[in-house]
Motif scaffolding. Sequence first.
Motif, short mmCIF file in Angstrom:
data_model
loop_
_atom_site.label_atom_id
_atom_site.label_comp_id
_atom_site.label_asym_id
_atom_site.label_seq_id
_atom_site.Cartn_x
_atom_site.Cartn_y
_atom_site.Cartn_z
N GLY A 296 -31.23 43.24 -2.31
CA GLY A 296 -32.14 44.71 -3.03
C GLY A 296 -31.97 45.81 -2.88
N ILE A 297 -30.53 45.87 -2.95
CA ILE A 297 -30.18 46.54 -3.20
C ILE A 297 -29.18 47.12 -4.77
CG2 ILE A 297 -30.20 47.67 -0.88
CD1 ILE A 297 -27.28 47.24 -1.03
N PRO A 298 -29.09 48.36 -5.58
CA PRO A 298 -27.91 48.11 -6.54
C PRO A 298 -26.52 48.20 -6.43
CG PRO A 298 -29.14 49.87 -6.36
CD PRO A 298 -29.36 49.42 -5.20
N PRO A 299 -25.29 47.57 -6.49
CA PRO A 299 -24.53 46.81 -6.19
C PRO A 299 -24.16 48.33 -5.69
CG PRO A 299 -24.90 45.83 -8.53
CD PRO A 299 -26.28 47.10 -8.28
N ALA A 300 -23.85 49.54 -6.85
CA ALA A 300 -23.56 50.64 -6.04
C ALA A 300 -23.25 51.04 -5.07
CB ALA A 300 -23.42 51.54 -7.09
N ARG A 301 -24.95 51.08 -4.09
CA ARG A 301 -25.20 51.19 -2.68
C ARG A 301 -24.51 50.46 -1.97
NH1 ARG A 301 -31.15 52.11 -2.64
NH2 ARG A 301 -30.42 52.17 -0.44
N LEU A 302 -23.89 48.65 -2.20
CA LEU A 302 -23.40 47.79 -1.18
C LEU A 302 -21.82 48.61 -1.04
CD1 LEU A 302 -23.65 45.34 -0.12
CD2 LEU A 302 -22.70 44.04 -1.53
N GLU A 303 -21.59 48.67 0.87
CA GLU A 303 -20.58 48.73 1.50
C GLU A 303 -19.77 47.66 2.72
OE1 GLU A 303 -20.82 52.22 3.13
OE2 GLU A 303 -21.42 54.13 1.04
N LEU A 304 -19.52 46.85 1.81
CA LEU A 304 -18.70 46.06 2.20
C LEU A 304 -17.15 46.41 3.36
CD1 LEU A 304 -19.28 42.89 0.52
CD2 LEU A 304 -20.75 43.13 2.41
N THR A 305 -17.37 45.77 4.06
CA THR A 305 -16.16 46.51 4.78
C THR A 305 -15.14 45.30 4.96
OG1 THR A 305 -16.81 48.02 5.90
CG2 THR A 305 -15.09 47.48 7.14
N PRO A 306 -13.74 44.54 4.44
CA PRO A 306 -13.12 43.95 4.05
C PRO A 306 -12.37 43.79 5.59
CG PRO A 306 -12.37 45.49 2.48
CD PRO A 306 -13.74 46.17 3.62
N PRO A 307 -11.84 42.57 6.11
CA PRO A 307 -10.82 42.57 7.48
C PRO A 307 -9.95 43.68 7.53
CG PRO A 307 -11.50 40.31 6.78
CD PRO A 307 -12.39 41.45 6.00
N ALA A 308 -9.17 43.72 8.38
CA ALA A 308 -7.93 44.20 8.32
C ALA A 308 -6.86 43.10 8.03
CB ALA A 308 -7.65 45.08 9.97
N LYS A 309 -7.09 42.14 8.50
CA LYS A 309 -6.11 41.09 8.24
C LYS A 309 -7.39 40.44 7.95
CE LYS A 309 -2.14 38.18 10.69
NZ LYS A 309 -1.77 37.77 11.42
N PRO A 310 -7.42 39.36 6.56
CA PRO A 310 -7.99 38.60 6.13
C PRO A 310 -7.79 37.54 6.93
CG PRO A 310 -7.62 39.80 4.47
CD PRO A 310 -6.48 40.59 5.41
N SER A 311 -8.93 36.58 6.85
CA SER A 311 -9.08 34.89 7.71
C SER A 311 -9.96 34.65 7.23
CB SER A 311 -8.55 34.78 9.01
OG SER A 311 -9.34 35.75 9.79
N LEU A 312 -10.03 33.39 7.04
CA LEU A 312 -11.50 32.52 7.36
C LEU A 312 -12.14 32.60 8.50
CD1 LEU A 312 -10.19 30.16 5.30
CD2 LEU A 312 -11.83 31.28 4.44
N PRO A 313 -13.72 32.58 8.58
CA PRO A 313 -14.05 32.62 10.03
C PRO A 313 -14.00 30.73 10.46
CG PRO A 313 -15.34 33.23 8.55
CD PRO A 313 -14.55 32.53 7.72
N GLN A 314 -13.94 30.52 11.92
CA GLN A 314 -13.63 29.01 12.26
C GLN A 314 -14.71 28.46 11.53
OE1 GLN A 314 -13.71 29.45 16.61
NE2 GLN A 314 -13.23 26.82 16.80
N LEU A 315 -14.83 26.97 11.34
CA LEU A 315 -15.88 26.52 11.17
C LEU A 315 -16.29 25.51 12.47
CD1 LEU A 315 -16.13 24.96 8.85
CD2 LEU A 315 -14.39 22.60 10.05
N PRO A 316 -17.83 25.42 11.80
CA PRO A 316 -18.30 25.99 13.69
C PRO A 316 -19.13 24.44 13.35
CG PRO A 316 -20.08 26.33 11.63
CD PRO A 316 -18.72 26.68 10.87
N GLN A 317 -19.60 23.76 14.79
CA GLN A 317 -19.65 22.51 14.89
C GLN A 317 -21.55 22.66 14.31
OE1 GLN A 317 -18.04 19.70 14.81
NE2 GLN A 317 -16.45 20.72 15.41
N VAL A 318 -21.79 21.37 13.44
CA VAL A 318 -23.17 21.47 13.56
C VAL A 318 -23.40 20.32 13.56
CG1 VAL A 318 -24.84 22.32 11.59
CG2 VAL A 318 -22.84 23.08 11.20
#
Length: 495
Positions: A296-318
């Motif tokens: 619920g905010i304008p795209p200009a106000r979104l601040e996402l912090t990319p990881p320093a070393k991009p990697s995928l999250p660990q696959l959870p056991q569901v």
Amino acid sequence: MSFPPPLSLPVSPRDGRPPKHPPEHPPKRPSDRPGATALAAMIVALALSACTVGPDYRQPELDVPAAWKEDPPPGWKTAQPQDQSERGEWWKIYSEPQLDELVTQVEISNQDIAAAAARYRQALALLDAAGAAAYPTVNLGASASRSGNASSSNSSGTGNNDSTTRSRVNNSSQIALNLGWEIDLWGRIRRNIEAGEASAQASAADLSAAVLSAQTTLVQSYLQWRVNAVQRRLYDETAETYRKSLEVIKNRYEAGVAQRSDVTQAQTQLSNTLAQAIDLDIQRTQLEHAIALLIGIPPARLELTPPAKPSLPQLPQVPTALPSEMLERRPDIAAAERRAAAANANIGVAQAAFYPTLTLSAAGGYQQNSGFGPLFTLPNRFWSLGPALAAILFDGGLRSAQVEQARGAYDESVATYRQTVLTAFQEVEDNLAALRVLEEESVHQREAAQAAAESEMLVRNQYLAGTASYLDVFVAQASALSARRLDIGVEGQRL
């Protein structure tokens, strides 16, 4: 997440049976007329013997399998029934603090959820309105008027036409208290309340479904954003490798041990890789805009912090639930079932129109038709009390058509409910199958990526040794890049 708390609203018994202890009547006074007492006794007897027309609701039968067609993957367990417990912050299974912060903003700022919450409040208000019909209505009114008329008289008394015209002025005023109460003999009001309660519960389930849908869409968008970051890192690393290879090939060409075509092929491969990396930036910005919309905010106000070393999250056991348990956990199924209950109650409302309505009315106050004297005096007092019975004798088939319409709406809601359940089973089976297939695919895709990387290294060494052409290097490098990107994509689909 959790469903809104169940509604606990006073609803009349469906069978319409009278209370065990009827209210006591005051002792008869000498001034009470026998006719009025008999009338009151008749009305009380009718009220106590009131019944509720229309079918009582029974939940539509379903063909629920005992287990899923797709066996759970190894390491999975059967979930315990948790339909009455707090569902909790399910997105935390990915262990992503930034994702946790984003999801908490969805329920606060998402406009689709705000609209669903507003519809839920409307449903509660409609339920209150339906319940209000079970109580008497009391109105207070006051009026005052002044009127005049002309009258003529024979002034001579001789029978001649000589007459005198006079104007007569009347003053009237009134203040009265009116009471009306419809006796729910046939359960029309009770069925209306029953339908309103079921509709409010369906709206509550819709609100839970809206929250769950927005949260799920946000989690999916965030995971795609993370996949995009890993793929961009892959292209950046690959482009850097291709840039170094281009420098080597240029040096070999200047030394006369490589052809000009080798240089152009290396340059083409580097430029294509840089272009594909830029194409990933378009996807990344669109995902960020989608996340901004969800919170619920304008795209200009979104601040996402990319990881320093991009990697995928660990696959959870569901854990997976049994089919019968899933029916209790899905808000879309709950909403469809409650709408079937509301439609069933509306049949009784339509059938009650065939029976007469009994209304009790009472009025009292002060009325003065002439003069300017005091209004609140004993001679100006008036009152009235009595029942009114009304029935429709002929309507051209209108009520029959309304009953048939209500039955058709109920059959439609039952079919919708069953279709919703079947769709839910399909979705779960589809995703269980996808998880099983993707797990097998990821094993082979990872092996393919490792083999392609090894092949690229061997062909590059052969080219430097002069035993292979650069076309072989070109093909091996393209295959390695494609295999690594597919490997990342499969893991993203599993997430």
